[in-house]
Design an enzyme around this catalytic site. Structure first.
Site, PDB file in Angstrom:
ATOM      1  N   THR A 192       3.635   2.482   2.462  1.00 21.99           N
ATOM      2  CA  THR A 192       4.164   3.698   1.641  1.00 21.99           C
ATOM      3  C   THR A 192       4.636   4.614   2.583  1.00 21.99           C
ATOM      4  O   THR A 192       5.804   5.407   2.492  1.00 21.99           O
ATOM      5  CB  THR A 192       3.128   4.206   0.867  1.00 21.99           C
ATOM      6  OG1 THR A 192       2.786   3.165  -0.229  1.00 21.99           O
ATOM      7  CG2 THR A 192       3.795   5.581   0.268  1.00 21.99           C
ATOM      8  N   TYR A 219       7.643   3.103  -6.489  1.00 16.62           N
ATOM      9  CA  TYR A 219       8.511   3.105  -5.023  1.00 16.62           C
ATOM     10  C   TYR A 219       8.578   1.626  -4.723  1.00 16.62           C
ATOM     11  O   TYR A 219       7.736   1.196  -5.075  1.00 16.62           O
ATOM     12  CB  TYR A 219       8.464   4.288  -4.609  1.00 16.62           C
ATOM     13  CG  TYR A 219       6.982   4.212  -3.545  1.00 16.62           C
ATOM     14  CD1 TYR A 219       5.964   4.988  -4.664  1.00 16.62           C
ATOM     15  CD2 TYR A 219       6.515   3.274  -2.713  1.00 16.62           C
ATOM     16  CE1 TYR A 219       4.725   4.881  -4.214  1.00 16.62           C
ATOM     17  CE2 TYR A 219       5.356   3.533  -2.438  1.00 16.62           C
ATOM     18  CZ  TYR A 219       4.307   4.162  -2.936  1.00 16.62           C
ATOM     19  OH  TYR A 219       2.697   3.958  -2.719  1.00 16.62           O
ATOM     20  N   THR A 253      -1.606   1.732   2.896  1.00 13.41           N
ATOM     21  CA  THR A 253      -3.049   2.355   2.923  1.00 13.41           C
ATOM     22  C   THR A 253      -4.067   1.130   2.272  1.00 13.41           C
ATOM     23  O   THR A 253      -5.176   1.392   2.446  1.00 13.41           O
ATOM     24  CB  THR A 253      -3.078   3.451   2.198  1.00 13.41           C
ATOM     25  OG1 THR A 253      -2.453   3.430   0.964  1.00 13.41           O
ATOM     26  CG2 THR A 253      -2.256   4.574   2.979  1.00 13.41           C
ATOM     27  N   ASP A 254      -3.599   0.150   1.507  1.00 10.91           N
ATOM     28  CA  ASP A 254      -4.414  -0.564   0.740  1.00 10.91           C
ATOM     29  C   ASP A 254      -5.480  -1.317   1.647  1.00 10.91           C
ATOM     30  O   ASP A 254      -6.725  -1.499   1.205  1.00 10.91           O
ATOM     31  CB  ASP A 254      -3.787  -1.689  -0.047  1.00 10.91           C
ATOM     32  CG  ASP A 254      -2.999  -1.067  -1.213  1.00 10.91           C
ATOM     33  OD1 ASP A 254      -3.217   0.357  -1.435  1.00 10.91           O
ATOM     34  OD2 ASP A 254      -2.462  -1.648  -2.090  1.00 10.91           O
ATOM     35  N   LYS A 279     -10.428   3.601   1.723  1.00  8.65           N
ATOM     36  CA  LYS A 279      -9.362   4.163   0.847  1.00  8.65           C
ATOM     37  C   LYS A 279     -10.462   4.245  -0.300  1.00  8.65           C
ATOM     38  O   LYS A 279     -10.685   3.097  -1.008  1.00  8.65           O
ATOM     39  CB  LYS A 279      -8.169   3.085   0.678  1.00  8.65           C
ATOM     40  CG  LYS A 279      -7.330   3.742  -0.521  1.00  8.65           C
ATOM     41  CD  LYS A 279      -6.053   3.109  -0.553  1.00  8.65           C
ATOM     42  CE  LYS A 279      -5.055   3.637  -1.323  1.00  8.65           C
ATOM     43  NZ  LYS A 279      -3.774   2.989  -1.517  1.00  8.65           N
ATOM     44  N   GLU A 323     -34.971  -6.314  -2.351  1.00  8.16           N
ATOM     45  CA  GLU A 323     -34.455  -7.112  -3.664  1.00  8.16           C
ATOM     46  C   GLU A 323     -34.183  -8.703  -3.154  1.00  8.16           C
ATOM     47  O   GLU A 323     -34.596  -9.559  -4.147  1.00  8.16           O
ATOM     48  CB  GLU A 323     -32.794  -6.559  -3.859  1.00  8.16           C
ATOM     49  CG  GLU A 323     -32.749  -5.139  -4.092  1.00  8.16           C
ATOM     50  CD  GLU A 323     -32.848  -4.973  -5.747  1.00  8.16           C
ATOM     51  OE1 GLU A 323     -33.199  -6.125  -6.357  1.00  8.16           O
ATOM     52  OE2 GLU A 323     -33.136  -4.002  -6.214  1.00  8.16           O
TER      53      GLU A 323
HETATM   54  N1  LIG Z   1      -0.090   3.999   0.011  1.00  8.30           N
HETATM   55  C1  LIG Z   1       0.179   2.631   0.242  1.00  8.30           C
HETATM   56  O1  LIG Z   1       0.667   2.555   1.587  1.00  8.30           O
HETATM   57  C2  LIG Z   1       0.052   1.632  -0.749  1.00  8.30           C
HETATM   58  C3  LIG Z   1       1.292   0.950  -0.618  1.00  8.30           C
HETATM   59  C4  LIG Z   1       1.131  -0.639  -0.535  1.00  8.30           C
HETATM   60  N2  LIG Z   1       0.286  -0.861  -1.668  1.00  8.30           N
HETATM   61  C5  LIG Z   1       0.371  -1.057   0.911  1.00  8.30           C
HETATM   62  O2  LIG Z   1      -0.759  -0.737   0.887  1.00  8.30           O
HETATM   63  O3  LIG Z   1       1.198  -1.254   1.556  1.00  8.30           O
END
Ligand SMILES: NC(=O)CC[C@H](N)C(=O)O
Length: 331
Positions: free
Chosen positions: A14, A28, A94-95, A167, A288
């Site tokens: 992103t 986007y 970010t994923d 995340k 467990e």
């Molecule tokens: N905020 C993001 O970067 C998510 C965009 C995309 N799903 C990625 O991880 O590249």
């Protein structure tokens, strides 16, 4: 004073995203804007470092493969050895940013700051967060006091350990959390530190990207009521070296799943108990489930996706479950 030299390795996400209108904060296209344009968009970077960019990939991070992790890791390692490089920033979706950051933390043998950064809104959006995050990441990568602290993540004014951070939220700009807290903050280009990681990383790691050719195949299955063993049987057929059980609570395993896991272990597949409970505890060994008796491993405080990374790296060096458990305690 000569300014620090920082290389920005761009991989997409992103932070390189573009939306149709400024109101498109969530819908986007990721991975659109090339690195030179990202750098040109933040002229203030020149105040904190001499920066140059390299486009390594242009992808959304959910599509990151092991081969791409290897390519990126080898490039970071090569740059870190150069005298004309003081720090490295990686722009990333970010994923799976937490996986890449942890991977680099394990295998890049350098004291030089490596800082991974992303954004939650594309650069075209109102209140886009990518520009400040990039500025902060470059400032941290240029900072002498960021050396030797392992791979870092700079997002939302915070400096996080690449090992610990995850995340946790899919929309807000305060998306990244560590169960053990941030290491510090970055404000107006200055880093403020409050703690340092104690787990082995980078220069104290026994793993070295320069000596790894291929990561081990490791898969994750999620635990829930009425879970079946179908995923584990399929992973076994596909030839995995380890399975991560994203178990309930303390990484617990339904009694009707235990036989499949023992069967896999009998064939040499490592069984690693992690947990879907990730708010700030860790999986206790021999609680467990009788890990000693079954010859299973516990993932300590690593969430399932981070446990996959450590297993994929560790299994390039050992197939011994005791060694694997030692590694899970130490990294
Ligand atoms: N905020 C993001 O970067 C998510 C965009 C995309 N799903 C990625 O991880 O590249």
């Amino acid at each position: 004073d000569a300014k620090s030299k920082v290389v920005i390795l761009a991989t997409g996400g992103t932070i390189a995203g573009a939306g149709a209108t400024a109101a498109n904060s969530a819908t986007y296209q990721a991975a659109k804007v090339p690195v030179d344009k990202l750098i040109a968009g933040v002229p203030e970077l020149a105040n904190v470092a001499d920066v140059r960019g390299e486009q390594v990939f242009q992808i959304a991070s959910e599509s990151f493969t092991n081969e791409q992790l290897m390519t990126l890791g080898k490039r970071v390692s090569a740059l870190a050895k150069q005298d004309d490089v003081d720090g490295i920033v990686i722009t990333h979706g970010t994923d799976t940013l937490e996986e890449t950051a942890f991977f680099l933390n394990l295998v890049v043998r350098s004291e030089k700051p490596v800082v991974v950064v992303g954004s939650m809104r594309p650069g075209s959006a109102l209140s886009a967060d990518g520009m400040l995050n990039l500025y902060d990441a470059v400032a941290v990568a240029a900072a002498k006091d960021a050396r030797g602290k392992g791979v870092l993540v700079a997002m939302n004014d915070e400096i996080q350990s690449g090992r610990d951070v995850s995340k946790a939220i899919n929309i807000r700009t305060e998306a990244f959390k560590s169960p053990w807290g941030a290491l510090g903050m970055v404000v107006e280009g200055k880093s403020y530190w409050f703690r340092a990681p104690v787990k082995r990383h980078t220069t104290s790691s026994e793993f070295d990207i320069d000596k790894i050719e291929k990561l081990a195949p490791v898969e994750v299955a999620y635990g829930y009521g009425n879970m079946s063993d179908a995923a584990y049987r399929a992973f076994d057929k596909a030839g995995v070296k380890a399975v991560i059980h994203a178990g309930t609570g303390n990484g617990s395993v339904a009694k009707h799943i235990v036989p499949a896991l023992q069967e896999l272990r009998g064939k040499g597949v490592q069984v690693i108990r992690s947990a879907r409970v990730t708010g700030g505890g860790f999986v206790l060994r021999n609680a467990e489930q009788p890990d000693d008796k079954y010859d299973w491993v516990v993932a300590h405080d690593l969430n399932p996706q981070k446990a996959r990374i450590l297993a994929a790296v560790a299994l390039t060096a050992t197939q011994d479950s005791k060694e694997l458990q030692r590694i899970f305690w130490e990294y």
